[in-house]
Design a protein around this motif. Structure first.
Motif, short mmCIF file in Angstrom:
data_model
loop_
_atom_site.label_atom_id
_atom_site.label_comp_id
_atom_site.label_asym_id
_atom_site.label_seq_id
_atom_site.Cartn_x
_atom_site.Cartn_y
_atom_site.Cartn_z
N VAL A 51 0.87 -1.18 0.00
CA VAL A 51 0.00 0.00 0.00
C VAL A 51 0.90 1.23 0.00
N GLY A 52 0.68 2.12 -0.94
CA GLY A 52 1.47 3.34 -0.99
C GLY A 52 2.96 3.07 -1.15
N GLY A 53 3.28 2.00 -1.88
CA GLY A 53 4.67 1.68 -2.14
C GLY A 53 5.40 1.00 -1.00
N ALA A 54 4.69 0.64 0.05
CA ALA A 54 5.31 -0.01 1.21
C ALA A 54 4.58 -1.29 1.58
N ALA A 55 5.33 -2.21 2.13
CA ALA A 55 4.74 -3.47 2.58
C ALA A 55 3.99 -3.24 3.89
N MET A 56 2.76 -3.74 3.95
CA MET A 56 1.96 -3.67 5.16
C MET A 56 2.03 -5.05 5.81
N TYR A 57 2.79 -5.17 6.88
CA TYR A 57 3.03 -6.46 7.51
C TYR A 57 1.94 -6.82 8.52
N PRO A 58 1.34 -7.99 8.40
CA PRO A 58 0.30 -8.42 9.34
C PRO A 58 0.81 -8.51 10.78
N SER A 59 2.12 -8.58 10.95
CA SER A 59 2.70 -8.68 12.29
C SER A 59 2.83 -7.32 12.98
N LYS A 60 2.62 -6.23 12.22
CA LYS A 60 2.71 -4.88 12.78
C LYS A 60 1.32 -4.29 12.99
N ASN A 61 1.25 -3.28 13.87
CA ASN A 61 -0.06 -2.68 14.12
C ASN A 61 -0.40 -1.60 13.09
N ILE A 62 -1.59 -1.07 13.20
CA ILE A 62 -2.11 -0.11 12.22
C ILE A 62 -1.19 1.09 12.05
N ILE A 63 -0.73 1.65 13.13
CA ILE A 63 0.14 2.83 13.04
C ILE A 63 1.51 2.47 12.47
N GLU A 64 2.08 1.37 12.93
CA GLU A 64 3.40 0.96 12.45
C GLU A 64 3.42 0.76 10.94
N ASN A 65 2.31 0.28 10.39
CA ASN A 65 2.22 0.09 8.94
C ASN A 65 1.88 1.39 8.22
N ALA A 66 0.90 2.12 8.73
CA ALA A 66 0.41 3.31 8.04
C ALA A 66 1.50 4.37 7.83
#
Length: 200
Positions: free
Chosen positions: A44-59
């Motif tokens: 998303v937005g050129g970055a990997a959204m890791y299921p192991s991280k929380n909403i803020i850490e990914n966003a």
């Protein structure tokens, strides 16, 4: 980059509960077609959204959500959305915020407008984890429309238009889900192309 992950939800819509055997079959088929799993990392937005991280850490890593992240920080919601949850977040892109009238974002980010900003942002959040499957079931159960109570306390409706999920706010404005089922350790994100607004 996975384009239109929302196709995983083809006849789906965001948020909620219900049941329908035929819908379940459709969802399973779509998941099989795309290879989507709960543990899959989505771009998303050129970055990997890791299921192991929380909403803020990914966003914070998505270049398409810098305005949203700035708003969450200004509204003092970082700690909340970093918490255990789970939460379902409809995440507007920068382009979605750009659709608002000129000056709206700058005004909302002012300290004196924090309460209003919190109201707008929490209107994009549901308590609980509502993936595409749950949303599809809710819309099916509702005869084509599902109504959800957001963390804001106001209502948000979900429906289908063709194969797209449409959210309708209290003012009748609509947003389309462009990427669904971006799983987080404390919930799930669904990317939307428009900012939805509660009645002020």
């Amino acid at each position: 980059m996975i384009k239109n992950v929302f196709t995983v939800a083809l006849c789906a819509a965001f948020l909620s509960l219900g049941s329908c055997d035929s819908t379940k079959t459709t969802t399973e088929n779509m998941a099989a077609d795309t290879g989507m799993t709960k543990d899959q990392t989505v771009m998303v937005g050129g970055a990997a959204m890791y299921p192991s991280k929380n909403i803020i850490e990914n966003a914070v890593n998505s270049k398409d959500h810098t305005t949203l992240v700035a708003a969450v920080k200004a509204a003092d919601l970082v700690e909340t959305l970093s918490g255990n949850g789970p939460f379902t977040v409809f995440a507007p892109t920068n382009a979605a915020f750009d659709k608002l009238p000129a000056g709206t974002v700058a005004t909302l980010l002012k300290p004196e407008n924090k309460a209003t900003l919190q109201g707008v942002l929490t209107y994009h959040v549901l308590a609980g984890r509502y993936n595409a499957t749950a949303i599809i079931k809710a819309i099916t159960k509702g005869g084509g429309t599902a109504t959800f109570t957001t963390v804001n306390g106001a209502k948000l409706k979900a429906s289908l238009k063709g194969k797209s999920v449409i959210l309708t706010d209290e003012g009748g404005n609509t947003a389309t889900v462009t990427i669904a089922d971006v799983n987080q350790s404390n919930g799930v994100i669904h990317v939307v192309d428009t900012v939805v607004l509660p009645k002020m």
